[in-house]
Design an enzyme around this catalytic site. Structure first.
Site, PDB file in Angstrom:
ATOM      1  N   HIS A  82       0.849  -1.190   0.000  1.00 37.92           N
ATOM      2  CA  HIS A  82       0.000   0.000   0.000  1.00 37.92           C
ATOM      3  C   HIS A  82       0.881   1.236   0.000  1.00 37.92           C
ATOM      4  O   HIS A  82       1.925   1.268   0.653  1.00 37.92           O
ATOM      5  CB  HIS A  82      -0.895   0.008   1.251  1.00 37.92           C
ATOM      6  CG  HIS A  82      -1.819   1.175   1.298  1.00 37.92           C
ATOM      7  ND1 HIS A  82      -3.024   1.184   0.632  1.00 37.92           N
ATOM      8  CD2 HIS A  82      -1.709   2.373   1.901  1.00 37.92           C
ATOM      9  CE1 HIS A  82      -3.616   2.349   0.833  1.00 37.92           C
ATOM     10  NE2 HIS A  82      -2.837   3.089   1.603  1.00 37.92           N
ATOM     11  N   ASP A 161     -15.084   2.210   6.628  1.00 40.73           N
ATOM     12  CA  ASP A 161     -14.079   3.147   6.099  1.00 40.73           C
ATOM     13  C   ASP A 161     -14.654   3.958   4.942  1.00 40.73           C
ATOM     14  O   ASP A 161     -14.373   5.155   4.839  1.00 40.73           O
ATOM     15  CB  ASP A 161     -12.824   2.404   5.645  1.00 40.73           C
ATOM     16  CG  ASP A 161     -11.784   3.389   5.111  1.00 40.73           C
ATOM     17  OD1 ASP A 161     -11.363   4.256   5.905  1.00 40.73           O
ATOM     18  OD2 ASP A 161     -11.442   3.337   3.923  1.00 40.73           O
ATOM     19  N   ARG A 168     -14.748  12.303   6.554  1.00 40.22           N
ATOM     20  CA  ARG A 168     -13.495  12.985   6.930  1.00 40.22           C
ATOM     21  C   ARG A 168     -13.086  13.996   5.869  1.00 40.22           C
ATOM     22  O   ARG A 168     -12.586  15.075   6.173  1.00 40.22           O
ATOM     23  CB  ARG A 168     -12.383  11.951   7.139  1.00 40.22           C
ATOM     24  CG  ARG A 168     -12.538  11.162   8.423  1.00 40.22           C
ATOM     25  CD  ARG A 168     -11.615   9.974   8.446  1.00 40.22           C
ATOM     26  NE  ARG A 168     -10.224  10.349   8.332  1.00 40.22           N
ATOM     27  CZ  ARG A 168      -9.268   9.566   7.803  1.00 40.22           C
ATOM     28  NH1 ARG A 168      -9.568   8.369   7.341  1.00 40.22           N
ATOM     29  NH2 ARG A 168      -8.032   9.987   7.745  1.00 40.22           N
ATOM     30  N   SER A 183      -7.853   3.555   8.926  1.00 43.65           N
ATOM     31  CA  SER A 183      -8.428   3.511   7.575  1.00 43.65           C
ATOM     32  C   SER A 183      -7.610   2.590   6.669  1.00 43.65           C
ATOM     33  O   SER A 183      -8.150   1.707   5.993  1.00 43.65           O
ATOM     34  CB  SER A 183      -8.468   4.941   7.015  1.00 43.65           C
ATOM     35  OG  SER A 183      -8.719   4.942   5.638  1.00 43.65           O
ATOM     36  N   LYS A 187      -8.484  -1.877   5.844  1.00 41.49           N
ATOM     37  CA  LYS A 187      -8.656  -2.396   4.472  1.00 41.49           C
ATOM     38  C   LYS A 187      -7.615  -3.476   4.171  1.00 41.49           C
ATOM     39  O   LYS A 187      -7.909  -4.490   3.556  1.00 41.49           O
ATOM     40  CB  LYS A 187      -8.523  -1.255   3.455  1.00 41.49           C
ATOM     41  CG  LYS A 187      -9.749  -0.364   3.396  1.00 41.49           C
ATOM     42  CD  LYS A 187      -9.572   0.790   2.441  1.00 41.49           C
ATOM     43  CE  LYS A 187      -8.582   1.805   2.937  1.00 41.49           C
ATOM     44  NZ  LYS A 187      -8.734   3.170   2.560  1.00 41.49           N
TER      45      LYS A 187
HETATM   46  N1  URA Z   1      -5.439   6.488   2.558  1.00 40.85           N
HETATM   47  C1  URA Z   1      -6.459   5.832   3.141  1.00 40.85           C
HETATM   48  O1  URA Z   1      -6.884   4.785   2.669  1.00 40.85           O
HETATM   49  N2  URA Z   1      -7.012   6.389   4.243  1.00 40.85           N
HETATM   50  C2  URA Z   1      -6.587   7.525   4.802  1.00 40.85           C
HETATM   51  O2  URA Z   1      -7.118   7.951   5.800  1.00 40.85           O
HETATM   52  C3  URA Z   1      -5.517   8.200   4.171  1.00 40.85           C
HETATM   53  C4  URA Z   1      -4.951   7.635   3.066  1.00 40.85           C
END
Ligand code: URA
Length: 434
Positions: A82, A161, A168, A183, A187
Site C-alpha cells: 500500500h 471506512d 473525513r 483507515s 482495508k
Molecule cells: N489512505 C487511506 O486509505 N485512508 C486515509 O485515511 C488516508 C490515506
C-alpha cells in the site's frame, strides 16, 4: 451506551474502550448514528488523539464492518502493498510482477484514481480488455495458477471506512494519525495477505508534509499491523516531486514496462527494489536485503518479471501484446514539448500541480463517475537537481487537442522552480520501519 457520552469522553481526552469503539463503528455503518455525531467524534479524535490500543481496536472494528477476503485457498506466502498516495506512483505495476516472479503470491486489491492522484486499477485498464472486476473465486484461482492477481476493491469490503473517509474528506478530519492508520490497516487486514509493505510518503505532494510526521505514521501503521498478526514493514520515501518521469495512466504503464525491462529509472527503480527486498526477506526467500535485491535484479534481467506482467494481463482477459510492444498502448493525438524559459538547476517540481495537469487533461476523475482518457498526461524530462538550459525541454505534454496541450504546457512550466545555483537532491528513502 450513548453516542454523546462517547463524544464527551474523547473531547475530554479520555481513552475509549473496545466496546465503545465497536458501538460507534457498528452504529455508524448501519445508519443508526448520524453524520453530525460521527463528525464531532472524528474531530475529537483528531484533536485529542488515540493511543495504540484504541487505534488497534478501531482498526479491528472497521475491518469487521463488512466482508473479509478468505485467502486460505491460496498456497504459499501472500504479500500486499500500500502507498499513502502520490503522483506518478506506478510502483505496484513493477513491484507486484517482480516479486511474483520471485515466488511470492500477490493477491491485491487496488483503487482507482481520484483527484490529482492516480490508481493502479485505471492504469491496468490501459491493457485492452483487462478485467479488474473478476469474482473472488477467479481471483483466488488466478493467484494459484499464475502467482498474481490484482482487482478493484469489492463493494462490501470495509464499509465503515467508505462512509468515514467520505465524511473525513468534508469535515477536515483526514490528517489524524489514528484515523489514517485505522483507515489503511482495516482495508489491508480485510484483504487477507500475510505480509504487508507500506510506502509512506513524506513531502509537499502527500498527507504527511515532513519526515517526522511520516515517521510517526509509519511507526503506528507497522505496530498495528504486527499486533494484528501480520508481518508489516514501512518504507518512508520523499514525495517532494513526482515519482519517476511519467504521470498519466498509459504513460505510467509504459514507464513501468521500461523498468521491468531492466532500465534504471532512478528513485522509481530504487523504491521497487527496496519494497521488493522487504517482501522477499519477510517471506524468508532471502536471508538479507542484499541477497533479496540480487534475486529481484535477476528477475528484471532474465525477463521473468516482465513475463509475469504479461501473464497477469492475459489471466484477467487483457491483451498482453502491449507488454512487449508499448506502441499498442493508448496514444494521445497531440504531443507537445515544453521548453524551459530559464537556465539553472531544478530546485522543486510541484507534484500535486503536475498531478492536477494530468487530471485536467482528462487522465483523472473529478468525481467517482467521471470517464477518463488513458492516453493523456505528462512525461518529465528534468527532475530535481538536474541542470537545465534555456530552451531545453522540461517535459512533454500528451493531450487530446493542441489547445489543451498549450494550456497544460504553461501550467507545467509553473510547476518547476529553477535555481541559479546547484541543488542537492534530498535523500529519497528516508527510513525503514520494521
Ligand atoms: N489512505 C487511506 O486509505 N485512508 C486515509 O485515511 C488516508 C490515506
Amino acid at each position: 451506551m450513548l453516542m454523546t457520552d462517547i463524544i464527551a469522553k474523547k473531547r475530554d481526552g479520555e481513552k475509549l474502550n473496545a466496546e465503545e469503539i465497536q458501538y460507534f463503528i457498528n452504529g455508524y455503518t448501519n445508519g443508526d448514528i448520524p453524520d453530525y455525531q460521527m463528525s464531532a467524534l472524528l474531530m475529537a479524535i483528531l484533536l485529542k488523539g488515540m493511543d495504540r490500543e484504541e487505534t488497534l481496536n478501531l482498526t479491528m472494528a472497521m475491518m469487521h464492518s463488512g466482508e473479509t477476503l478468505d485467502l486460505s485457498g491460496i498456497d504459499g506466502v501472500i504479500a500486499d502493498k500500500h502507498s499513502t498516495g502520490g503522483v506518478g506512483d506506478k510502483t505496484s505495476l513493477i513491484l507486484c510482477p517482480m516479486v511474483a516472479a520471485c515466488g511470492v503470491k500477490i493477491a491485491k486489491m487496488s483503487g482507482r484514481g481520484l483527484g490529482h492522484t492516480g490508481g493502479t486499477i485505471d492504469k491496468l485498464e490501459s491493457f485492452a480488455g483487462f478485467d479488474t472486476g473478476i469474482s473472488d473465486e477467479e481471483f483466488i484461482e488466478n493467484v494459484n495458477k499464475t502467482g498474481i492477481s490484482i482487482i478493484g476493491q469489492t463493494a462490501n469490503l470495509d464499509p465503515a471506512d467508505k462512509k468515514m473517509y467520505a465524511l473525513r474528506d468534508v469535515t477536515a478530519t483526514v490528517p489524524s494519525v489514528p484515523l489514517i492508520v485505522s483507515s489503511i490497516m482495516s482495508k489491508k487486514l480485510a484483504s487477507g495477505a500475510d505480509i504487508i509493505v507500506l510506502d509512506v510518503k513524506a513531502g509537499a505532494g502527500s498527507f504527511m508534509k515532513n519526515e517526522e510526521e511520516a515517521r510517526e505514521l509509519a511507526t503506528e501503521l507497522v505496530e498495528v499491523g504486527k499486533r494484528a498478526g501480520k508481518k508489516t514493514v514501512a518504507v518512508i520515501t520523499d514525495m517532494d516531486e513526482p515519482l519517476g518521469y511519467a504521470i498519466g495512466n498509459a504513460l505510467e504503464v509504459e514507464e513501468a514496462i521500461e523498468v521491468l525491462n531492466g532500465e534504471d529509472r532512478g528513485e522509481l527503480s530504487e523504491l521497487c527494489l527496496e519494497l521488493g527486498a522487504c517482501i522477499l526477506t519477510q517471506a524468508q526467500l532471502a536471508e538479507n536485503e542484499e541477497q533479496a535485491k540480487a534475486i529481484l535484479q535477476k528477475s528484471l534481467v532474465d525477463g521473468s518479471a516482465l513475463n509475469k506482467l504479461a501473464e497477469l494481463v492475459k489471466s484477467q482477459g487483457g491483451c498482453p501484446d502491449a507488454v512487449y510492444n508499448t506502441e499498442l498502448l493508448p496514444k494521445s493525438a497531440v504531443q507537445l514539448e515544453v521548453p524551459s524559459l530559464q537556465e539553472g538547476y531544478v530546485e522543486h517540481i510541484a507534484a500535486d500541480g503536475v498531478g492536477l495537469i494530468s487530471m485536467q487533461l482528462g487522465g483523472g476523475r473529478a468525481t467517482k463517475e467521471s470517464e477518463i482518457d488513458l492516453s493523456v498526461g505528462v512525461v518529465l524530462n528534468k527532475k530535481v537537481a538536474d541542470a537545465v538550459k534555456s530552451g531545453e525541454s522540461l517535459g512533454t505534454v500528451y493531450a487530446k487537442t493542441a489547445h489543451e496541450a498549450q494550456a497544460a504546457a504553461e501550467k507545467l512550466r509553473e510547476c518547476y522552480k529553477i535555481s541559479s545555483t546547484p541543488v542537492i537532491k534530498p535523500k529519497f528513502i528516508k527510513g525503514i520501519i520494521k
